[in-house]
Enzyme design. Sequence first.
Site, short mmCIF file in Angstrom:
data_model
loop_
_atom_site.label_atom_id
_atom_site.label_comp_id
_atom_site.label_asym_id
_atom_site.label_seq_id
_atom_site.Cartn_x
_atom_site.Cartn_y
_atom_site.Cartn_z
N LYS A 190 4.25 9.11 8.65
CA LYS A 190 3.99 8.52 9.97
C LYS A 190 4.93 9.04 11.07
O LYS A 190 4.73 10.16 11.52
CB LYS A 190 3.94 7.00 9.84
CG LYS A 190 2.77 6.59 8.92
CD LYS A 190 2.36 5.14 8.99
CE LYS A 190 1.03 4.91 8.29
NZ LYS A 190 1.11 4.45 6.90
N ASP B 49 9.46 2.91 -0.38
CA ASP B 49 8.43 3.57 0.43
C ASP B 49 8.65 3.20 1.90
O ASP B 49 8.37 2.08 2.32
CB ASP B 49 7.04 3.15 -0.05
CG ASP B 49 5.91 3.84 0.71
OD1 ASP B 49 6.21 4.55 1.70
OD2 ASP B 49 4.74 3.65 0.32
N TYR C 98 0.85 -1.18 0.00
CA TYR C 98 0.00 0.00 0.00
C TYR C 98 0.89 1.23 0.00
O TYR C 98 1.82 1.32 0.79
CB TYR C 98 -0.90 0.00 1.24
CG TYR C 98 -1.80 1.21 1.36
CD1 TYR C 98 -2.86 1.41 0.47
CD2 TYR C 98 -1.60 2.15 2.37
CE1 TYR C 98 -3.68 2.52 0.59
CE2 TYR C 98 -2.43 3.26 2.49
CZ TYR C 98 -3.47 3.44 1.60
OH TYR C 98 -4.30 4.54 1.71
#
Length: 453
Positions: A288, A256, A161
């Site tokens: 994050k 990522d 994702y």
Amino acid sequence: MTTPVTSDQTAPAPSYPMDAPASQALFERAQQVIPGGVNSPVRAFRAVGGTPRFVASAQGPWLTDADGRRYVDLICSWGPMILGHAHPDVLAAVTDAATRGFSFGTPSENEVALAEEIVSRVDPVEEVRLVNSGTEATMTAIRLARGATNRSVVVKFAGCYHGHVDALLAAAGSGIATFGLPDSAGVPASAAAETIVLPYNDVAALEAAFAARGDEIACVITEASPGNMGVVPPLPGFTEALRRVTRAHGALLISDEVMTGFRCSRSGWYGLEGPYDGGAPDLFTFGKVMGGGFPAAAFGGRRDLMALLSPTGPVYQAGTLSGNPVATAAGLATLRGCTDEVYARLDVVSQAIAGGASDALAAAGVPHRVQWAGSMFSVFFRDAPVTSYDDAKAQDTEAFRAFFHAMLSRGVHLPPSAYEAWFVSASHDDAAVEHVLAALPEAARAAAAVSGS
Ligand SMILES: *Cc1c(COP(=O)(O)O)cnc(C)c1O
């Protein structure tokens, strides 16, 4: 204990009722004005059923919901709260920044300091640009890769994702995994046509895709160590194979690290697996942890590539709130707070909780498997190795559902999906860990009661 916490140590009630009246009332109100009552789909509890708990406040490792019940938090905002909720140093930095204004629309020093902090931690990253979400970071990294190569095709892996970028929503994990959607409506066929989805950890499939369309491929994007289908680390040599094959065909490699960055180690997954013999990824994305709970994310990499961005180059990218002074203050205080002691505590806490979960599930006879990326882990409800999305999808989600609710009713808030990592913080003190361990045996028996059904 390496990090002081201020949470009060009163043990919560042994078991909460299944209904949560105040959360239920808020959820009904929410559904009148917000689609599905939530602003990010996984929060709606669709995968586990029942009423999502509306959190009223959080401190250290504890969440308090609208009904006044307390839960040990194993979501930690899906990673950012690595120091625990409302950490005093971060709170002070945020308060101090906010008293000096909320947003300027001009450059300001905190942006530079946060960029310097990131660049100093991840060797191959020479420059970064700050954005507001992980989605924005991957979206722009893809645009940059396309601009740099003059090619349009993007390769991604099933179960990875990268945010809700059109071209990257094919076979994505996370919320998409939970809903079992192969794709999203509203993504034009033209966008999907520019995306090749390959099975994760499959070098032969990668080589075949490049053999067929290598001169059209702008980049491969991968989760540095996937965490959005549960934790599925790269098999030894897989990351090197990505580097070797992309380089041979003139394509870029985007790592990522939105989830793994500054969590798996002070330099993220790169700090654990890198440096690589065949060279580093060209671009990295972060989010994050580096936002400390505020909307801040980044992408970065080699200087020559980053120079292609506006205003120095032809690849456009911008943001009204990018580098926001309050968000960057939170991110900077969080990264500076991520000391060796913090990482050591994350190791201790995750070992204790994962070990306890595994022991309890084994004792109850529930097939399961724990997988790791540094101190990041997830529990799969199947007992075979999980190296791909197909493996992850073969787990017993009914058993997870029973387990989840039994934990919730005993004051432990797991991620409400079997496809997610469990996140801990350095503020998870011994009392919080023991609270989790105490809840596990009965939850494991609840899972056993439906296991294999
Ligand atoms: C969370 C996540 C994103 C998306 O970040 P948002 O801030 O939710 O847009 C992208 N990539 C990975 C690996 C993630 O875990």
